[in-house]
Design a protein around this motif. Structure first.
Motif, PDB file in Angstrom:
ATOM      1  N   HIS A 193      37.530 -21.379 -32.188  1.00 30.22           N
ATOM      2  CA  HIS A 193      37.250 -22.459 -32.900  1.00 30.22           C
ATOM      3  C   HIS A 193      37.225 -22.258 -34.188  1.00 30.22           C
ATOM      4  N   GLY A 211      27.000 -19.972 -29.347  1.00 31.61           N
ATOM      5  CA  GLY A 211      28.377 -19.147 -30.061  1.00 31.61           C
ATOM      6  C   GLY A 211      27.920 -19.557 -31.688  1.00 31.61           C
ATOM      7  N   GLN A 246      25.308 -30.540 -32.668  1.00 31.70           N
ATOM      8  CA  GLN A 246      26.149 -30.090 -31.527  1.00 31.70           C
ATOM      9  C   GLN A 246      25.859 -30.638 -30.434  1.00 31.70           C
ATOM     10  N   LEU A 295      22.859 -19.465 -23.631  1.00 33.99           N
ATOM     11  CA  LEU A 295      24.269 -18.983 -24.357  1.00 33.99           C
ATOM     12  C   LEU A 295      24.602 -19.732 -25.707  1.00 33.99           C
ATOM     13  N   MET A 350      34.744 -25.850 -26.290  1.00 32.12           N
ATOM     14  CA  MET A 350      33.342 -25.720 -26.217  1.00 32.12           C
ATOM     15  C   MET A 350      32.772 -25.728 -24.892  1.00 32.12           C
ATOM     16  N   GLN A 401      30.588 -19.691 -35.349  1.00 32.99           N
ATOM     17  CA  GLN A 401      31.996 -19.624 -35.923  1.00 32.99           C
ATOM     18  C   GLN A 401      31.924 -18.662 -37.139  1.00 32.99           C
ATOM     19  N   VAL A 409      21.202 -25.180 -29.607  1.00 28.76           N
ATOM     20  CA  VAL A 409      22.092 -25.506 -30.747  1.00 28.76           C
ATOM     21  C   VAL A 409      21.386 -26.366 -31.733  1.00 28.76           C
ATOM     22  N   VAL A 437      21.561 -24.193 -23.717  1.00 31.74           N
ATOM     23  CA  VAL A 437      22.569 -23.612 -24.605  1.00 31.74           C
ATOM     24  C   VAL A 437      21.639 -24.067 -25.938  1.00 31.74           C
ATOM     25  N   ASP A 451      33.743 -22.854 -22.918  1.00 29.28           N
ATOM     26  CA  ASP A 451      32.847 -21.504 -23.295  1.00 29.28           C
ATOM     27  C   ASP A 451      31.799 -21.446 -22.487  1.00 29.28           C
ATOM     28  N   ILE A 452      30.976 -22.661 -22.364  1.00 29.56           N
ATOM     29  CA  ILE A 452      29.735 -22.795 -21.714  1.00 29.56           C
ATOM     30  C   ILE A 452      29.753 -22.788 -20.034  1.00 29.56           C
ATOM     31  N   VAL A 487      32.610 -17.315 -32.253  1.00 29.11           N
ATOM     32  CA  VAL A 487      34.070 -18.314 -31.641  1.00 29.11           C
ATOM     33  C   VAL A 487      35.052 -18.239 -32.651  1.00 29.11           C
ATOM     34  N   PHE A 532      28.234 -15.122 -28.650  1.00 25.96           N
ATOM     35  CA  PHE A 532      29.571 -14.866 -29.077  1.00 25.96           C
ATOM     36  C   PHE A 532      29.995 -15.561 -30.280  1.00 25.96           C
TER      37      PHE A 532
END
Ligand code: ADP
Ligand code: TRP
Length: 321
Positions: A42, A6, A146, A4, A128, A8, A142, A140, A131-132, A39, A37
């Motif tokens: 955010h 996300g 992050q 997963l 966040m 912005q 990133v 995740v 979200d996870i 966000v 997704f």
């Protein structure tokens, strides 16, 4: 494996976002249970402009789809279309130690860069984490920036499980170390907040202008230069074929690399590289009803998963009586 991540919708997506995150996510579609997704909640920590947020969300969706994300082979939605995430944020916030959130450097960095120090910006890592954890993600992907937020999500999952019983998967960060940070026009990390980006879908004169603005040193053409210290070369590396890249590398090392010429070559490569996707993006943007339909279907899929987790969480904490 459930993967997963996300992004912005707070500005035009750029080639740093593409090589740093989007391309990786799109490739995971083949092998994983993928959740992607946008966000928008955010993004509200920095965007307070109705039109910009709404248009940015649709545009980010068009970007992902045009670049090859297939909504049939993943779950693709807009964060705020699953309101369960806000309830989980609150529940997690009641077990979030102040010290843990206060230590997050991204809050301090953003304030130093002129953002308003709001409660939302401060509690960004808790949203966040929600979200996870809401989707029980295993991994995740990133960027390095992050990593600390992922630590917060892991801490909160472990703490919740310890207090209330086994509930959440403890997610692993997946930081792609092989993928160096894409430099921007000025050689710093390419980032919306530095205004040094090359947007993925820029074209024609506007694209040429950005590329011509890539900062290079004043070494004469004939003089040898170190390709590994040159941000123009780092950008060319993302697009040029290996054979041609080697030729350019030799020109750098032995003298004869003309920056203006290489910039024009980069302009052609970039124009071509995203040509197909650029066309698809225009088609999506011309059909916002289709985009909304895709996102609505994605939100339904995501929400079904979210409700299962939230139901369990409510039982665990005593919100079911
Ligand atoms: P920005 O710095 O432009 O605001 P974000 O922080 O929204 O970008 O990043 C979204 C995703 O894109 C993150 O996963 C981030 O790690 C990745 N990313 C952003 N900029 C770069 C870059 N210059 N190089 C590599 N990855 C990047
Ligand atoms: N904070 C992330 C960024 O700015 C975006 C994000 C929000 C995210 N929620 C997420 C990334 C959940 C991964 C998983 O890049």
């Amino acid at each position: 494996m459930k993967i997963l991540s996300g992004i912005q919708p707070s500005g035009q997506l750029h080639i740093g976002n593409y090589f740093g995150m989007m391309q990786t996510m799109i490739s995971h579609m083949e092998t994983s249970d993928l959740y992607v997704f946008i966000v928008d909640l955010h993004a509200m920590t920095s965007v307070h402009d109705r039109d910009r947020l709404a248009a940015g969300t649709l545009e980010a969706a068009a970007d992902f789809l045009a670049l090859g994300l297939d909504p049939e082979r993943c779950t693709f939605w807009v964060q705020s279309d699953v309101p369960e995430v806000c309830e989980l944020t609150w529940i997690l916030s009641t077990i979030s130690p102040m010290g843990l959130i206060e230590r997050c450097h991204s809050y301090k960095d953003k304030i130093a860069n002129g953002l308003e120090p709001s409660h939302g910006l401060f509690s960004y890592p808790v949203l966040m984490a929600a979200d996870i954890l809401l989707y029980q993600a295993d991994q995740v992907p990133v960027g390095q920036d992050q990593k600390q937020h992922l630590e917060v999500a892991r801490d909160l999952a472990q703490k919740f499980n310890h207090f209330f019983g086994e509930t959440f998967v403890v997610p692993e960060p997946a930081i792609n170390k092989a993928m160096a940070t894409v430099p921007g026009l000025d050689g710093r990390k390419m980032s919306k907040s530095y205004g040094n980006t090359i947007p993925i879908f820029l074209e024609g004169k506007a694209l040429k202008k950005r590329i011509m603005a890539i900062e290079t040193d004043a070494t004469p053409v004939e003089a040898p230069k170190d390709p590994d210290k040159c941000n123009l070369y780092a950008l060319l590396k993302l697009f040029a074929e290996p054979g041609r890249l080697q030729e350019v590398r030799d020109l750098y090392l032995n003298g004869g690399a003309a920056y203006g010429y290489i910039k024009l070559e980069l302009f052609d490569l970039l124009s071509d590289y995203f040509a197909g996707a650029r066309k698809k993006k225009a088609e999506y943007l011309a059909d916002p009803a289709l985009l909304r339909e895709i996102l609505k279907n994605g939100a339904e899929k995501a929400r079904a998963k979210a409700m299962v987790t939230l139901d369990l969480v409510r039982q665990r904490v005593g919100l079911k009586y």
